[in-house]
Design a protein around this motif. Sequence first.
Motif, PDB file in Angstrom:
ATOM      1  N   GLN A 181       0.830  -1.189   0.000  1.00 26.12           N
ATOM      2  CA  GLN A 181       0.000   0.000   0.000  1.00 26.12           C
ATOM      3  C   GLN A 181       0.866   1.241   0.000  1.00 26.12           C
ATOM      4  OE1 GLN A 181      -2.245  -0.346   3.794  1.00 26.12           O
ATOM      5  NE2 GLN A 181      -1.219   1.559   4.274  1.00 26.12           N
ATOM      6  N   GLY A 182       0.316   2.325  -0.494  1.00 26.66           N
ATOM      7  CA  GLY A 182       1.095   3.549  -0.546  1.00 26.66           C
ATOM      8  C   GLY A 182       0.323   4.652  -1.219  1.00 26.66           C
ATOM      9  N   LEU A 183       0.977   5.812  -1.337  1.00 28.38           N
ATOM     10  CA  LEU A 183       0.395   6.886  -2.123  1.00 28.38           C
ATOM     11  C   LEU A 183       0.269   6.370  -3.547  1.00 28.38           C
ATOM     12  CD1 LEU A 183       2.601   9.791  -0.772  1.00 28.38           C
ATOM     13  CD2 LEU A 183       0.230   9.317  -0.204  1.00 28.38           C
ATOM     14  N   THR A 184      -0.725   6.827  -4.261  1.00 24.38           N
ATOM     15  CA  THR A 184      -0.952   6.278  -5.600  1.00 24.38           C
ATOM     16  C   THR A 184       0.267   6.463  -6.503  1.00 24.38           C
ATOM     17  OG1 THR A 184      -3.300   6.630  -5.328  1.00 24.38           O
ATOM     18  CG2 THR A 184      -2.510   6.325  -7.577  1.00 24.38           C
ATOM     19  N   ASP A 185       0.952   7.604  -6.377  1.00 20.62           N
ATOM     20  CA  ASP A 185       2.137   7.777  -7.225  1.00 20.62           C
ATOM     21  C   ASP A 185       3.285   6.860  -6.798  1.00 20.62           C
ATOM     22  OD1 ASP A 185       2.252   9.485  -4.973  1.00 20.62           O
ATOM     23  OD2 ASP A 185       3.862  10.648  -5.872  1.00 20.62           O
ATOM     24  N   GLN A 186       3.325   6.507  -5.520  1.00 17.83           N
ATOM     25  CA  GLN A 186       4.331   5.531  -5.081  1.00 17.83           C
ATOM     26  C   GLN A 186       4.062   4.166  -5.725  1.00 17.83           C
ATOM     27  OE1 GLN A 186       3.866   5.615  -0.802  1.00 17.83           O
ATOM     28  NE2 GLN A 186       5.503   7.121  -0.544  1.00 17.83           N
ATOM     29  N   ILE A 187       2.811   3.758  -5.689  1.00 18.11           N
ATOM     30  CA  ILE A 187       2.443   2.460  -6.251  1.00 18.11           C
ATOM     31  C   ILE A 187       2.745   2.430  -7.746  1.00 18.11           C
ATOM     32  CG2 ILE A 187       0.484   0.920  -6.742  1.00 18.11           C
ATOM     33  CD1 ILE A 187       1.177   0.934  -3.817  1.00 18.11           C
ATOM     34  N   LEU A 188       2.460   3.538  -8.431  1.00 19.06           N
ATOM     35  CA  LEU A 188       2.628   3.551  -9.879  1.00 19.06           C
ATOM     36  C   LEU A 188       4.072   3.761 -10.313  1.00 19.06           C
ATOM     37  CD1 LEU A 188      -0.542   5.570 -10.912  1.00 19.06           C
ATOM     38  CD2 LEU A 188      -0.139   3.136 -11.202  1.00 19.06           C
ATOM     39  N   GLU A 189       4.823   4.547  -9.550  1.00 25.56           N
ATOM     40  CA  GLU A 189       6.181   4.869  -9.993  1.00 25.56           C
ATOM     41  C   GLU A 189       7.270   4.065  -9.291  1.00 25.56           C
ATOM     42  OE1 GLU A 189       7.369   8.845 -10.812  1.00 25.56           O
ATOM     43  OE2 GLU A 189       5.312   9.562 -10.792  1.00 25.56           O
ATOM     44  N   ASP A 190       6.966   3.585  -8.113  1.00 22.27           N
ATOM     45  CA  ASP A 190       7.983   2.827  -7.392  1.00 22.27           C
ATOM     46  C   ASP A 190       7.356   1.604  -6.730  1.00 22.27           C
ATOM     47  OD1 ASP A 190      10.369   2.115  -6.222  1.00 22.27           O
ATOM     48  OD2 ASP A 190      10.216   3.555  -4.581  1.00 22.27           O
ATOM     49  N   PRO A 191       6.746   0.726  -7.543  1.00 25.68           N
ATOM     50  CA  PRO A 191       6.109  -0.454  -6.971  1.00 25.68           C
ATOM     51  C   PRO A 191       7.160  -1.391  -6.384  1.00 25.68           C
ATOM     52  CG  PRO A 191       6.127  -0.602  -9.367  1.00 25.68           C
ATOM     53  CD  PRO A 191       6.668   0.749  -9.013  1.00 25.68           C
ATOM     54  N   GLN A 192       6.865  -1.977  -5.247  1.00 28.23           N
ATOM     55  CA  GLN A 192       7.859  -2.797  -4.556  1.00 28.23           C
ATOM     56  C   GLN A 192       7.647  -4.295  -4.786  1.00 28.23           C
ATOM     57  OE1 GLN A 192      10.202  -1.180  -2.282  1.00 28.23           O
ATOM     58  NE2 GLN A 192       9.436   0.645  -3.296  1.00 28.23           N
ATOM     59  N   HIS A 193       6.408  -4.700  -4.705  1.00 25.85           N
ATOM     60  CA  HIS A 193       6.122  -6.134  -4.769  1.00 25.85           C
ATOM     61  C   HIS A 193       6.170  -6.639  -6.218  1.00 25.85           C
ATOM     62  CE1 HIS A 193       3.788  -9.874  -4.415  1.00 25.85           C
ATOM     63  NE2 HIS A 193       4.062  -9.833  -3.126  1.00 25.85           N
ATOM     64  N   ARG A 194       6.576  -7.864  -6.367  1.00 22.99           N
ATOM     65  CA  ARG A 194       6.684  -8.457  -7.710  1.00 22.99           C
ATOM     66  C   ARG A 194       5.378  -8.311  -8.492  1.00 22.99           C
ATOM     67  NH1 ARG A 194       9.635 -12.668 -10.007  1.00 22.99           N
ATOM     68  NH2 ARG A 194      10.792 -12.914  -8.065  1.00 22.99           N
ATOM     69  N   TYR A 195       4.264  -8.625  -7.817  1.00 21.91           N
ATOM     70  CA  TYR A 195       2.989  -8.565  -8.530  1.00 21.91           C
ATOM     71  C   TYR A 195       2.625  -7.127  -8.923  1.00 21.91           C
ATOM     72  CZ  TYR A 195      -1.943  -8.329  -9.458  1.00 21.91           C
ATOM     73  OH  TYR A 195      -3.135  -8.035 -10.046  1.00 21.91           O
ATOM     74  N   THR A 196       2.872  -6.185  -8.011  1.00 26.00           N
ATOM     75  CA  THR A 196       2.553  -4.790  -8.317  1.00 26.00           C
ATOM     76  C   THR A 196       3.371  -4.301  -9.504  1.00 26.00           C
ATOM     77  OG1 THR A 196       2.343  -4.517  -5.931  1.00 26.00           O
ATOM     78  CG2 THR A 196       2.173  -2.540  -7.251  1.00 26.00           C
ATOM     79  N   GLN A 197       4.633  -4.711  -9.531  1.00 29.51           N
ATOM     80  CA  GLN A 197       5.479  -4.319 -10.657  1.00 29.51           C
ATOM     81  C   GLN A 197       4.933  -4.867 -11.965  1.00 29.51           C
ATOM     82  OE1 GLN A 197       9.557  -5.395  -9.786  1.00 29.51           O
ATOM     83  NE2 GLN A 197       9.724  -3.827  -8.208  1.00 29.51           N
ATOM     84  N   GLN A 198       4.505  -6.117 -11.900  1.00 30.85           N
ATOM     85  CA  GLN A 198       3.950  -6.729 -13.101  1.00 30.85           C
ATOM     86  C   GLN A 198       2.696  -5.980 -13.543  1.00 30.85           C
ATOM     87  OE1 GLN A 198       2.970 -10.834 -12.471  1.00 30.85           O
ATOM     88  NE2 GLN A 198       2.156 -11.057 -14.544  1.00 30.85           N
ATOM     89  N   LEU A 199       1.873  -5.634 -12.565  1.00 30.17           N
ATOM     90  CA  LEU A 199       0.623  -4.926 -12.847  1.00 30.17           C
ATOM     91  C   LEU A 199       0.911  -3.564 -13.470  1.00 30.17           C
ATOM     92  CD1 LEU A 199      -2.497  -5.243 -12.106  1.00 30.17           C
ATOM     93  CD2 LEU A 199      -1.988  -3.770 -10.178  1.00 30.17           C
ATOM     94  N   VAL A 200       1.825  -2.810 -12.861  1.00 32.99           N
ATOM     95  CA  VAL A 200       2.127  -1.470 -13.348  1.00 32.99           C
ATOM     96  C   VAL A 200       2.766  -1.535 -14.729  1.00 32.99           C
ATOM     97  CG1 VAL A 200       3.564   0.561 -12.952  1.00 32.99           C
ATOM     98  CG2 VAL A 200       2.300  -0.445 -11.066  1.00 32.99           C
ATOM     99  N   HIS A 201       3.621  -2.522 -14.934  1.00 42.80           N
ATOM    100  CA  HIS A 201       4.278  -2.617 -16.229  1.00 42.80           C
ATOM    101  C   HIS A 201       3.353  -3.131 -17.318  1.00 42.80           C
ATOM    102  CE1 HIS A 201       8.219  -2.742 -13.767  1.00 42.80           C
ATOM    103  NE2 HIS A 201       7.869  -1.516 -14.056  1.00 42.80           N
ATOM    104  N   SER A 202       2.189  -3.612 -16.913  1.00 42.81           N
ATOM    105  CA  SER A 202       1.209  -4.039 -17.914  1.00 42.81           C
ATOM    106  C   SER A 202       0.379  -2.860 -18.396  1.00 42.81           C
ATOM    107  CB  SER A 202       0.250  -5.071 -17.320  1.00 42.81           C
ATOM    108  OG  SER A 202       0.945  -6.061 -16.640  1.00 42.81           O
ATOM    109  N   LEU A 203       0.539  -1.732 -17.727  1.00 41.97           N
ATOM    110  CA  LEU A 203      -0.254  -0.552 -18.077  1.00 41.97           C
ATOM    111  C   LEU A 203       0.106  -0.107 -19.490  1.00 41.97           C
ATOM    112  CD1 LEU A 203      -2.268   1.337 -16.661  1.00 41.97           C
ATOM    113  CD2 LEU A 203      -0.341   2.712 -15.930  1.00 41.97           C
ATOM    114  N   LEU A 204      -0.923   0.150 -20.273  1.00 40.06           N
ATOM    115  CA  LEU A 204      -0.661   0.500 -21.671  1.00 40.06           C
ATOM    116  C   LEU A 204      -0.071   1.901 -21.789  1.00 40.06           C
ATOM    117  CD1 LEU A 204      -3.916  -0.907 -23.279  1.00 40.06           C
ATOM    118  CD2 LEU A 204      -1.645  -1.927 -23.260  1.00 40.06           C
TER     119      LEU A 204
END
Lengths: 239, 279
Positions: free
Chosen positions: B256-279
């Motif tokens: 969990q985090g500020l939305t820009d933290q989640i989008l720009e500096d995701p920590q967890h493997r799954y979150t990274q995968q999710l963010v990098h799937s963003l078109l």
Amino acid sequence: METLLEIKNLSKSFDLHNLGKHIRAVSSVDIQIKEGEFVGITGKSGSGKSTILKCIYGTYRIQQGSILYHSKKFGRINLAEATERELLYLRKHEIGYVSQFLNVMPRTTARQLVKQAILEMGDDHDLAEKETEKILAHFELDEELWDSYPTTFSGGEKLRLNIARAMVKKPRLLLLDEPTASLDHDSKIKVKLLIEQLMKEGTTMLGIFHDLEFMNHLCNQEYNIQNGVFSHSTSFTNS
Amino acid sequence: MAEFEVPVLSIKNLNKQFGKGCPYCQDEESLVKNYCPVCGTVYACRDVSFDVFPGEVLGIVGESGSGKSTLMQCLYFDQEVTNGEAYLADYHNGEKNLFQESSQQQRYIRNNIMGKVYQNPLLGLKMNFSSIGNIAEKLIAAGNQHVGMMENRGTELLNKVNIPVHRRKEAPKNFSGGMQQRVQIAKALSNRPPLLLLDEVTTGLDLSVQASVLDLIKSLQRELNISIVLVSHDLGVIRMLADRTLVMLEGRVIEQGLTDQILEDPQHRYTQQLVHSLL
């Protein structure tokens, strides 16, 4: 003058799990900024300048080190350990961030955008309206554009709007990530005038500029990153 | 540092399982994702805790099956939790665990302190009632009896969500998907709840309609300073609306985090995968 921001031994790296990579962005960064100063960071692109600003703003979560900020609301606070809500409060009221990219809500006009930024700090709608028009006029944004969507703006117009939105809040600490990168000479002078005015009003600034001449005219101190080594290169006496 | 504000909603260690569980799945390591292969128990929400603060939008993202909607159903008492605690600042000063209140009290909370918009309008609206009747239903449930007042309030709300006044007596079944969502939002807002739960409200709507619903939510939130919990699998929606974001996977909050933290500096493997799937 009191110290407003003190960064000690800051390191930031990225673990890209899916690529199996570990990337060190910056390490052992120490910065000290007194109230009212203008501090510049120089270095090649990719050297980690923006990373430092993003760590301060809280967009990046750091692995090591501390970022002590002297807040009006919270007193001394380590931004690296602040709660999400504390960071949100500080962003609304004390710490501004301008990047070279305009990151805006879709379907929001230039006027609404600036006005909302002001309204985050209080709810005097008339005053907000007046301040909005004042700053949009200062940046000579064509009046026809005030009520249209920024997605249709040119690069320079977007940038000016972006700066206007951050500066109108007169933050205590303003982080500038190459805000003048793609501006023409006239616009740069406008930005400079506003920076000088904000400095007079007490805003402390930490900025990255490619335009060294532009920066040297304003700076009190300069830090430099070279080959991953962070150093304090110059202190200018306040002229 | 002491907290400088009081949460509107506080959730502590919420668990929801479907099935009885067995000795085999006591050991969490033996689960397949969040499913027990021996007894078939699904652990839909596991030890979920979070706070929602005044006037903020809290986003919840995660893949389908991660427990987002189950969590929302638990919050609105559509599902009974297995265990856990929930406190609302506007209910007995946040001192009573909502999940242990009587069903009568829970209905009171649903009707007075919360509003919910479902992904599927069939769950949130009576499709054959008139639109204004749908709103009146919630007002009546909250104890209103004055027809004139309810008619006024209903008209005002439909106006706010841009449903033409002359169509207020039409049933939602005649409306487009976007209009149905807007009627749901009007209904959810009818009792001026301090907390609004939005479950995938724009999923399945076409882009321009989606935009109008999102704009509506944003402007309502700004105008009424309401707190919103927003579930979506669409990071674009989250980026536009949420101040803070929780990421769920297999029933747990993994980050969990500020939305820009989640989008720009995701920590967890799954979150990274999710963010990098963003078109």
